[in-house]
Design a protein around this motif. Structure first.
Motif, PDB file in Angstrom:
ATOM      1  N   TYR A   1       0.847  -1.188   0.000  1.00 39.28           N
ATOM      2  CA  TYR A   1       0.000   0.000   0.000  1.00 39.28           C
ATOM      3  C   TYR A   1       0.888   1.244   0.000  1.00 39.28           C
ATOM      4  N   LEU A   2       0.536   2.216  -0.820  1.00 40.46           N
ATOM      5  CA  LEU A   2       1.304   3.457  -0.922  1.00 40.46           C
ATOM      6  C   LEU A   2       0.387   4.653  -0.677  1.00 40.46           C
ATOM      7  N   VAL A   3       0.877   5.641   0.055  1.00 39.50           N
ATOM      8  CA  VAL A   3       0.125   6.859   0.335  1.00 39.50           C
ATOM      9  C   VAL A   3       1.041   8.062   0.120  1.00 39.50           C
ATOM     10  N   ALA A   4       0.592   9.028  -0.697  1.00 40.15           N
ATOM     11  CA  ALA A   4       1.340  10.271  -0.940  1.00 40.15           C
ATOM     12  C   ALA A   4       0.665  11.416  -0.209  1.00 40.15           C
ATOM     13  N   TYR A   5       1.466  12.374   0.250  1.00 42.98           N
ATOM     14  CA  TYR A   5       0.946  13.493   1.038  1.00 42.98           C
ATOM     15  C   TYR A   5       1.937  14.653   0.999  1.00 42.98           C
ATOM     16  N   GLN A   6       1.541  15.787   1.578  1.00 41.53           N
ATOM     17  CA  GLN A   6       2.370  16.991   1.589  1.00 41.53           C
ATOM     18  C   GLN A   6       2.705  17.406   3.016  1.00 41.53           C
ATOM     19  N   LEU A   7       3.918  17.955   3.191  1.00 40.40           N
ATOM     20  CA  LEU A   7       4.350  18.451   4.491  1.00 40.40           C
ATOM     21  C   LEU A   7       4.159  19.966   4.576  1.00 40.40           C
ATOM     22  N   ASN A   8       4.385  20.522   5.766  1.00 40.00           N
ATOM     23  CA  ASN A   8       4.221  21.962   5.966  1.00 40.00           C
ATOM     24  C   ASN A   8       5.096  22.800   5.043  1.00 40.00           C
TER      25      ASN A   8
ATOM     26  N   SER B   1       4.761  -8.202   4.300  1.00 34.96           N
ATOM     27  CA  SER B   1       5.773  -9.069   4.897  1.00 34.96           C
ATOM     28  C   SER B   1       6.703  -8.295   5.816  1.00 34.96           C
ATOM     29  N   HIS B   2       6.885  -7.011   5.520  1.00 33.55           N
ATOM     30  CA  HIS B   2       7.762  -6.160   6.329  1.00 33.55           C
ATOM     31  C   HIS B   2       7.028  -5.607   7.542  1.00 33.55           C
ATOM     32  N   LYS B   3       5.726  -5.358   7.349  1.00 35.33           N
ATOM     33  CA  LYS B   3       4.828  -4.905   8.422  1.00 35.33           C
ATOM     34  C   LYS B   3       5.297  -3.616   9.102  1.00 35.33           C
ATOM     35  N   SER B   4       5.786  -2.696   8.297  1.00 37.70           N
ATOM     36  CA  SER B   4       6.205  -1.404   8.831  1.00 37.70           C
ATOM     37  C   SER B   4       6.136  -0.367   7.710  1.00 37.70           C
ATOM     38  N   TRP B   5       5.671   0.840   8.040  1.00 39.18           N
ATOM     39  CA  TRP B   5       5.620   1.907   7.044  1.00 39.18           C
ATOM     40  C   TRP B   5       7.021   2.463   6.804  1.00 39.18           C
ATOM     41  N   VAL B   6       7.355   2.660   5.542  1.00 36.96           N
ATOM     42  CA  VAL B   6       8.637   3.217   5.130  1.00 36.96           C
ATOM     43  C   VAL B   6       8.377   4.574   4.468  1.00 36.96           C
ATOM     44  N   VAL B   7       9.088   5.602   4.911  1.00 35.95           N
ATOM     45  CA  VAL B   7       8.872   6.968   4.425  1.00 35.95           C
ATOM     46  C   VAL B   7       9.980   7.354   3.448  1.00 35.95           C
ATOM     47  N   SER B   8       9.580   7.863   2.274  1.00 36.46           N
ATOM     48  CA  SER B   8      10.545   8.246   1.238  1.00 36.46           C
ATOM     49  C   SER B   8      10.183   9.608   0.656  1.00 36.46           C
ATOM     50  N   PRO B   9      11.191  10.412   0.289  1.00 34.15           N
ATOM     51  CA  PRO B   9      10.911  11.714  -0.326  1.00 34.15           C
ATOM     52  C   PRO B   9      10.608  11.576  -1.815  1.00 34.15           C
ATOM     53  N   ILE B  10       9.693  12.393  -2.282  1.00 36.16           N
ATOM     54  CA  ILE B  10       9.460  12.533  -3.722  1.00 36.16           C
ATOM     55  C   ILE B  10       9.996  13.890  -4.174  1.00 36.16           C
TER      56      ILE B  10
ATOM     57  N   VAL C   1      -0.614   5.885   9.609  1.00 32.25           N
ATOM     58  CA  VAL C   1       0.441   5.799   8.614  1.00 32.25           C
ATOM     59  C   VAL C   1       1.631   6.619   9.102  1.00 32.25           C
ATOM     60  N   ALA C   2       2.824   6.014   9.121  1.00 27.61           N
ATOM     61  CA  ALA C   2       4.016   6.757   9.543  1.00 27.61           C
ATOM     62  C   ALA C   2       4.349   7.816   8.495  1.00 27.61           C
ATOM     63  N   THR C   3       4.582   9.054   8.965  1.00 26.81           N
ATOM     64  CA  THR C   3       4.925  10.148   8.058  1.00 26.81           C
ATOM     65  C   THR C   3       6.133  10.935   8.572  1.00 26.81           C
ATOM     66  N   THR C   4       6.766  10.456   9.628  1.00 29.83           N
ATOM     67  CA  THR C   4       7.882  11.181  10.232  1.00 29.83           C
ATOM     68  C   THR C   4       9.082  11.167   9.301  1.00 29.83           C
ATOM     69  N   VAL C   5       9.590  12.371   9.029  1.00 31.78           N
ATOM     70  CA  VAL C   5      10.728  12.521   8.129  1.00 31.78           C
ATOM     71  C   VAL C   5      12.004  12.514   8.952  1.00 31.78           C
TER      72      VAL C   5
END
Length: 501
Positions: free
Chosen positions: A167-174, A186-195, A497-501
């Motif tokens: 599952y993928l979710v895109a969003y915007q920061l301040n 299988s990983h069972k953890s949210w991974v945060v990446s920059p676009i 959803v984890a979003t911490t940068v």
């Protein structure tokens, strides 16, 4: 008698030498004072001043007593004012007070201007403006890399070659940055990446509209190879926004178990070619399966309706005519929420399609079907307000054979702030649309911020306030049974959803 050689006549009056001596003694001080040095009138702050230039060295022993003034009679027309006007700080009184008054006026103007600016800023932060960057309630936190409280959301999903759900979710920061969070079962953890991080790929934060619409899709070559497409808007100009696009190519290795670098995103030819209204939603689709639509599509809104662009292959590139999609129902209302839900066929006799849901100018919740080489429009039997948020996903397959075990269905969720009736469900089953009467209680937390999206894996993502101090993205999974409408409002809250940068 004068001599013939004289050229001037001389007076025969005698000179009083004693009077001359008295006058010289009386005005000796004035003569000496004239020999004092001159003050440089052109000195400035770059030099020591008053600077002494010009005159002779003053003599020693000179009586400093000022000369006595001598009054001489004058006529009325020759009268001279000899009394000096009083001064303040070296300036005439009138000039001094004029300067003081002017300074007070300037200070008052500055105070009024700043106060008005603060009030305007607060007003702008409490109401979105479809013709400008939306600051929304972003002042909740000063953290530049915190989740923007008025962010749009976009989501996509795929099943990999190992059978894992992603599952993928895109969003915007301040700070306007665009980020992607990914989950692998299988990983069972949210991974945060920059676009878009403001420093990579020559994309600064001035390349992103604050409050931009977002679209996200996966193009699957097969179960082990896929591209990711993301779309957003540049800062608007005159109520219009240019659409920007990036692609993460399969050659770079799409991963949902570790962060993917921003430098691996590359420009898409869809970027900088199409212009939407500033408040338009964006919707996109990428090939999902062999019996799904085979190309990549992008949808956006203009002042005349919904436009579509498609990418078939590298030789033809992106294509779009200048016409809006024409159907026999009303066009979208201004800046309507707009989402896409695709339908797959299970056999070669089935019908695959992309389905665009929106609010029409008549207020009707509406659908445009893009399938079988044509567009067909339907109204769903529910009226919604202008600010309604829409999310949708499909179930089953669109097959022509009777008694198919997984018949086509749609779940369309809406949040209408004007109606103030929570999350509402409109569903498709058995060749007809039904507007449910009860609100979806399991999604009640999504109501307040009115931001909600869905993907084909039947996952819902909402923005939810966190104790008045920012927001978080909450994930829900549909628990309904496509054959039983009484279960259609059943959702399970999965977590955040984890979003911490």
């Amino acid at each position: 008698m004068s001599s013939p050689t004289d050229t001037h006549d001389y007076s025969t009056l005698e000179v009083d030498t004693e009077a001359q001596e008295r006058n010289q003694k009386q005005y000796a001080e004035t003569t000496a004072a004239a020999q004092l040095p001159e003050v440089n009138q052109y000195a400035n702050k770059d030099y020591s001043y008053p600077e002494v230039i010009g005159g002779d060295t003053p003599r020693k022993g000179i009586d400093p007593t000022l000369p006595e003034a001598v009054q001489t009679p004058v006529t009325d027309s020759e009268k001279i004012i000899t009394t000096s006007e009083p001064r303040i700080c070296g300036m005439r009184r009138k000039i001094f007070w004029a300067v003081v008054i002017a300074a007070v006026v300037v200070i008052v103007a500055i105070v009024v201007g700043v106060s008005a600016g603060v009030v305007t800023s607060k007003h702008n932060n409490s109401a979105s403006d479809s013709n400008g960057d939306q600051d929304g309630a972003g002042a909740v936190t000063n953290n530049a890399t915190a989740l923007f409280v008025s962010t749009s959301l976009a989501t996509a999903n795929f099943t990999d070659e190992f059978g894992n759900e992603n599952y993928l979710v895109a969003y915007q920061l301040n700070n306007k940055a665009i980020y992607l969070s990914a989950w692998n079962s299988s990983h069972k953890s949210w991974v945060v990446s920059p676009i878009v991080d403001g420093k990579t790929n020559n994309l600064g934060f001035d390349s992103v509209r604050k409050g931009t619409a977002l679209a996200l899709d996966i193009y699957a070559y097969n179960t082990s190879s896929r591209d990711i497409h993301v779309y957003w808007q540049l800062p608007d100009s005159g109520g219009l926004s240019t659409i920007k696009a990036l692609t993460y190519n399969s050659e770079k290795g799409v991963s949902t178990q570790s962060a993917i670098p921003a430098a691996n995103w590359v420009d898409s030819a869809a970027g900088n070619n199409y212009i939407s209204t500033a408040g338009s939603s964006l919707a996109s689709y990428g090939k999902q399966c062999d019996l799904c639509n085979q190309y990549t599509y992008l949808y956006w809104q203009t002042s005349n309706g919904i436009r579509e662009a498609d990418f078939q292959n590298a030789s033809t590139g992106w294509y779009s005519d200048n016409n809006v999609i024409q159907v026999d129902i009303a066009s979208p209302s201004v800046n309507s929420s707009m989402v896409q839900a695709h339908v797959a066929a299970a056999t070669t006799d089935g019908h695959r399609s992309m389905n665009i849901f929106y609010r029409s100018t008549t207020g009707a919740l509406s659908q445009i079907i893009n399938g079988d080489g044509r567009y067909v429009g339907h109204e769903l039997g529910r009226d919604v307000g202008a600010q309604t948020t829409i999310a949708a996903f499909s179930t089953g397959f669109n097959e022509t054979s009777q008694g198919w075990s997984e018949p086509l269905g749609f779940q369309v969720l809406t949040i209408d702030p004007a109606a103030n009736n929570g999350v509402q469900l409109t569903y498709y089953k058995g060749d007809s649309w039904t507007a449910a009467t009860n609100q979806v209680q399991d999604l009640s937390d999504c109501t307040a911020l009115e931001t909600m999206v869905a993907n084909h894996a039947r996952r819902i993502y909402c923005l939810v306030s966190v104790n008045g101090n920012g927001v978080e993205i909450v994930e829900y999974a549909w628990q309904g049974n496509p054959d039983d409408p009484s279960t259609y409002s059943n959702y399970n809250r999965i977590g955040t959803v984890a979003t911490t940068v």
